[in-house]
Design an enzyme around this catalytic site. Sequence first.
Site, short mmCIF file in Angstrom:
data_model
loop_
_atom_site.label_atom_id
_atom_site.label_comp_id
_atom_site.label_asym_id
_atom_site.label_seq_id
_atom_site.Cartn_x
_atom_site.Cartn_y
_atom_site.Cartn_z
CE1 TYR A 81 19.14 62.25 22.59
CE2 TYR A 81 21.20 61.77 21.45
CZ TYR A 81 20.53 62.17 22.59
OH TYR A 81 21.23 62.49 23.72
CB SER A 94 24.32 69.31 23.05
OG SER A 94 24.20 68.99 21.69
CE LYS A 130 19.84 65.81 23.28
NZ LYS A 130 19.51 66.51 24.53
#
Length: 254
Positions: free
Chosen positions: A151, A137, A155
């Site tokens: 992004y 992660s 995650k």
Amino acid sequence: MVGKVIIVTGVSRGIGRSIVETILKLAPKTVVYGIARSEAPLKELKATYGDNFFYVVGDITDESKLQQLTNDAITRHGKIDSVVANAGVLEPVARIHDANISNWRKLYDINFFSIVSLVKTTLPYVSKTNGNYVFVSSDASTMYFSNWGAYGSSKAALNHLALTIANEEKTVKCLSVAPGIVDTSMQVNIRENVGANMSKEHHEMFKDLKASNKLLDSNIPATVYSKLALNGIPEAINGTYISFDAPELKDYQI
């Protein structure tokens, strides 16, 4: 006799390559199956580790490649003990105001949907070994970094996927782990390219981390991921999101 059989994605460089090397250093009888788009680094790993490393060249968004990787592991070694989902991309880096939705979809295909596909493909076999899924992660899943909306949110979705798997699939364990800020090609890209799209404050922060030698060597988080894959995820943190340096993982750290 073969030890654990472990799948790792994105093994051509950075954290992924360090995970392969660390696993095989810690447990020389383990067999690792890796996937990456670049074949040359895969050939290097094969030349180094021989029958302890097998690979598929391809994009992790290609479901046929994930199926091939899984089939190869089962055909040759009959089981899969753990899966480490490492492959991911940072771009697009841009404000929501300027978002290119097509580029967001491409990132999500890599950072999230490919992992859903990988889990679905391997789950029948990982269940049989009461195995483990370990997700790479990011701190960005819970912290704001300027213009990292794609992004960071991907995650965060990955963290929730770990929670979902742990609750729905009682025969496996799943953990989402942030690796810290690691000295990889992603950091080079931030400093030299996409950082220009970030706030000056955040861009300078990343440049200062490199200048002051505060970036982590990839083998530091790689050791945590490797030991989780080899030794299993503790029941107390199954399904959670956690940092590589958390006290709960002290037995997995260097």
